[in-house]
Design an enzyme around this catalytic site. Structure first.
Site, PDB file in Angstrom:
ATOM      1  N   GLY A  14      44.962  54.944  37.480  1.00 51.52           N
ATOM      2  CA  GLY A  14      44.967  56.308  37.986  1.00 51.52           C
ATOM      3  C   GLY A  14      44.455  57.364  37.035  1.00 51.52           C
ATOM      4  O   GLY A  14      44.469  58.550  37.360  1.00 51.52           O
ATOM      5  N   GLY A  46      41.338  57.627  35.997  1.00 52.22           N
ATOM      6  CA  GLY A  46      39.950  57.971  36.309  1.00 52.22           C
ATOM      7  C   GLY A  46      38.919  57.113  35.607  1.00 52.22           C
ATOM      8  O   GLY A  46      37.799  57.571  35.368  1.00 52.22           O
ATOM      9  N   LYS A  47      39.266  55.861  35.295  1.00 51.33           N
ATOM     10  CA  LYS A  47      38.315  54.970  34.608  1.00 51.33           C
ATOM     11  C   LYS A  47      37.031  54.793  35.418  1.00 51.33           C
ATOM     12  O   LYS A  47      35.928  54.859  34.877  1.00 51.33           O
ATOM     13  CB  LYS A  47      38.950  53.604  34.355  1.00 51.33           C
ATOM     14  CG  LYS A  47      40.117  53.602  33.406  1.00 51.33           C
ATOM     15  CD  LYS A  47      40.637  52.209  33.151  1.00 51.33           C
ATOM     16  CE  LYS A  47      41.098  51.520  34.403  1.00 51.33           C
ATOM     17  NZ  LYS A  47      42.263  52.170  35.027  1.00 51.33           N
ATOM     18  N   THR A  48      37.196  54.567  36.715  1.00 51.86           N
ATOM     19  CA  THR A  48      36.015  54.329  37.550  1.00 51.86           C
ATOM     20  C   THR A  48      35.136  55.572  37.617  1.00 51.86           C
ATOM     21  O   THR A  48      33.911  55.495  37.482  1.00 51.86           O
ATOM     22  CB  THR A  48      36.439  53.885  38.955  1.00 51.86           C
ATOM     23  OG1 THR A  48      37.195  52.672  38.860  1.00 51.86           O
ATOM     24  CG2 THR A  48      35.221  53.643  39.841  1.00 51.86           C
ATOM     25  N   SER A  49      35.742  56.730  37.817  1.00 51.70           N
ATOM     26  CA  SER A  49      34.970  57.982  37.892  1.00 51.70           C
ATOM     27  C   SER A  49      34.206  58.224  36.594  1.00 51.70           C
ATOM     28  O   SER A  49      33.001  58.513  36.610  1.00 51.70           O
ATOM     29  CB  SER A  49      35.900  59.162  38.161  1.00 51.70           C
ATOM     30  OG  SER A  49      36.575  59.011  39.381  1.00 51.70           O
ATOM     31  N   ASP A 101      37.525  44.925  38.293  1.00 52.80           N
ATOM     32  CA  ASP A 101      38.758  45.219  39.018  1.00 52.80           C
ATOM     33  C   ASP A 101      38.681  44.592  40.404  1.00 52.80           C
ATOM     34  O   ASP A 101      37.759  44.880  41.177  1.00 52.80           O
ATOM     35  CB  ASP A 101      38.943  46.735  39.137  1.00 52.80           C
ATOM     36  CG  ASP A 101      40.326  47.117  39.670  1.00 52.80           C
ATOM     37  OD1 ASP A 101      41.025  46.232  40.182  1.00 52.80           O
ATOM     38  OD2 ASP A 101      40.684  48.297  39.556  1.00 52.80           O
ATOM     39  N   THR A 138      40.501  58.227  46.529  1.00 45.93           N
ATOM     40  CA  THR A 138      40.478  56.835  46.071  1.00 45.93           C
ATOM     41  C   THR A 138      41.813  56.128  46.257  1.00 45.93           C
ATOM     42  O   THR A 138      41.847  55.021  46.805  1.00 45.93           O
ATOM     43  CB  THR A 138      40.033  56.774  44.599  1.00 45.93           C
ATOM     44  OG1 THR A 138      38.681  57.248  44.518  1.00 45.93           O
ATOM     45  CG2 THR A 138      40.092  55.351  44.080  1.00 45.93           C
TER      46      THR A 138
END
Length: 587
Positions: free
Chosen positions: A22, A24-27, A49, A505
């Site tokens: 949560g 924000g790694k992907t963003s 992931d 997300t």
């Protein structure tokens, strides 16, 4: 804040983005990938992931092979899908078997390769291949990893498997014959060398300006150093600056963030650090992702925005009252990392105890925050953790005690060698999970699960075990078998709670998780929306701009859930400790 983060000035060949769920790694990893591609670099963005939402973020379909991203020249995306990786791995192992191998032996190998640990090694195999060959077609390979606990497991595997294979001429029983694993020894060694090369690899510890996220980043930093990954830097995402200093909610939110940054552990403060400001909208789509790393602009709020919620919702205390109508049962709290599953699980467990119930609270999350969330003992509440290392030790001791009395010294040595396999841990964790599930026969068990991707792998193991048992007892009275999967499918025994934040997300991932559960004939009981700002009455322009998006997500949740929706408000202080958790129930 600068228009670009310092990370972009001289990036490594390999960049790993890791951190608490949560944060924000992907963003952030996607925004960095786009920024590098816009600078003329050829970039491969890899998701490790199992619950990746890159497809939604970029608006493309993900595959187990690189696909170009429309609108970003030079950027390619690859998703390491566990099921596809496992299928390809099984095919490679079988293809390498001798031509004269009997059908019975091939069938035996296929059976050995049907377990969850095969999925793990196959996923890691894909990951290691990218590291070992240097991905020569790309200037940078960026890994968007699963939440911390799962990522530490992944990054420890090169060392674990290299150690297991050294001098091993048999392989591992759960992964097929020796040839199927030994053929990868050089691959694993090269992957380990790449990870430990500070000139090649940088780990980016991603956190939010929150004490829990920064503490976990500090723990992760130390564990990664022990694995040989010493080239690290810190990125703090969603840093909020109030523009209306008369707004109590905005002032509290900014003060909490600044306090967390000021008090973060010393060795984090010594790392090169980037700060990324909070944005008015979720980072979905290329314009939002390109804007994420740029200097913030003023946020205009919709003056007509109302704070009312357009659907009926209920408080957490009402959910506890509904659950307490039963005398016993399993309550599984599931969702994306970082949505507050541990907090919700702890609050529900406390509420059930206060209703006069006997409750066991446990977690399958490798990061395990239950103790720090409760911060105290409660009469009538027992707390445990499924610790992978401890469960592996107990499992190995049990196997050795059962088998060794009938074995020769050589056979014992072979058994111990086989049990050194890292996939033994997966089997041990499943057995511990099954034991916790069965405890709900006599009391309430509240289970705080690992983030979505890791939980889905555990559910896969549960399904695989179920199929193996039905096959083993076929024609022998299989109707008398009650497997863990059957207990999860029993709505009178198990209540699944899907926890989300009112953001794009987390809601999308909770909806995808719900679909996965329904395919396994498991129906979620209810949705819990955590940390809602809608009823706060904030007048800060940035926060009011975010409220529109939150309202949209609330409406999405109402459409997704077949049952009542429960809403937990945002609180100025993190709900830590028995008193704060009890207060959360009655807000």
């Amino acid at each position: 804040m600068s228009a670009t983060i310092k990370l972009l000035h001289d990036p490594s060949k390999y960049l790993f983005f890791t951190g608490k769920g949560g944060v924000g790694k992907t963003s952030v990893s996607t925004a960095v990938s786009i920024a590098l591609a816009d600078l003329g670099r050829k970039v491969l963005l890899v998701s490790t992931d199992a619950a990746s939402n890159l497809d939604e973020m970029l608006g493309i379909e993900l595959h187990n092979h690189p696909v170009p991203v429309p609108g970003v020249a030079g950027l390619f995306v690859l998703n390491i899908d566990p099921d596809t990786a496992a299928r390809d791995y099984r095919a490679r192992v079988v293809d390498q078997m001798a031509p004269d191998t009997s059908d019975a032996d091939i069938a035996k190998v296929r059976e050995q390769l049907s377990g969850a640990c095969t999925t793990e090694i196959a996923t890691f195999d894909e990951f290691a291949t990218l590291l070992s060959n240097g991905a020569p077609a790309y200037d940078h390979v960026i890994f968007d990893t699963a939440p911390t606990g799962h990522t530490l497991r992944l990054l420890s595997l090169p060392k674990a498997w290299s150690g297991f294979l050294q001098g091993n001429d048999r392989g591992a029983s759960c992964l097929g014959p020796h040839s199927g694993l030994k053929m990868q020894e050089q691959l694993f060694n090269e992957a380990l060398a790449a990870l430990n090369d500070s000139a090649l690899t940088t780990v980016v510890l991603v956190a939010r300006p929150e004490k829990g996220a920064l503490d976990e980043a500090a723990r992760t930093s130390e564990e990664l150093r022990q694995l040989g990954l010493g080239n690290q830097r810190l990125l703090i995402n969603a840093v909020f600056k109030a523009s209306n200093h008369h707004d109590s909610v905005a002032k509290a939110l900014e003060a909490l963030g600044q306090q967390a940054i000021n008090n973060m552990p010393l060795h984090l403060r010594l790392l090169a650090t980037d700060l990324v400001p909070m944005r008015a909208a979720d980072s979905v789509g290329l314009p939002a992702l390109r804007a994420l790393l740029s200097a913030p602009t003023s946020q205009a709020a919709d003056a007509t925005l109302e704070h009312a919620v357009d659907f009926e919702y209920h408080h957490l205390s009402e959910l506890v009252a509904e659950l307490a109508k039963s005398e016993r049962g399993l309550i599984m709290v599931m969702g994306k990392g970082g949505v507050g599953k541990t907090t919700i699980a702890a609050a529900i467990a406390l509420g059930l105890v206060q209703s006069g119930k006997s409750v066991h609270l446990s977690t399958t999350d490798p990061a395990a925050h239950l103790d720090s969330t409760l911060a105290g003992q409660v009469a009538g509440l027992s707390v445990s953790r499924i610790d992978p290392r401890e469960e592996t030790r107990k499992y190995v001791d049990k196997i050795v005690a059962a088998r060794s009395p009938q074995m020769t010294a050589d056979e014992k040595a072979l058994l111990m060698e086989d049990l050194r396999s890292p996939c033994t841990e997966e089997v041990a964790v499943f057995h511990a999970f099954s034991h916790v599930v069965s405890q709900a026969l006599g009391s309430f068990v509240v289970l705080d699960t690992a983030p979505t991707g890791h939980s889905l792998l555990l559910m896969d193991a549960t399904g695989a075990y179920h199929r193996q048992m039905l096959h083993a007892f076929e024609g022998k009275g299989s109707g008398r078998i009650i497997t863990p999967l059957m207990r999860l499918q029993d709505a009178a025994y198990t209540r699944i709670l899907l926890v989300t934040l009112p953001e794009t997300t987390p809601v999308s991932q909770a909806a995808a998780l719900q679909d996965d559960l329904r395919r396994a004939k498991i129906e979620p009981f209810a949705w819990v929306v955590n940390k809602s700002l809608l009823a706060s009455g904030t007048q800060d322009p940035l926060l009011r701009a975010r409220l529109h998006g939150e309202r949209v997500q609330m409406q999405r949740v109402a459409g997704q859930s077949a049952h009542q929706t429960y809403v937990v408000p945002w609180t100025p202080e993190p709900p830590v400790g028995v008193a704060a958790l009890t207060g959360l129930l009655h807000q």
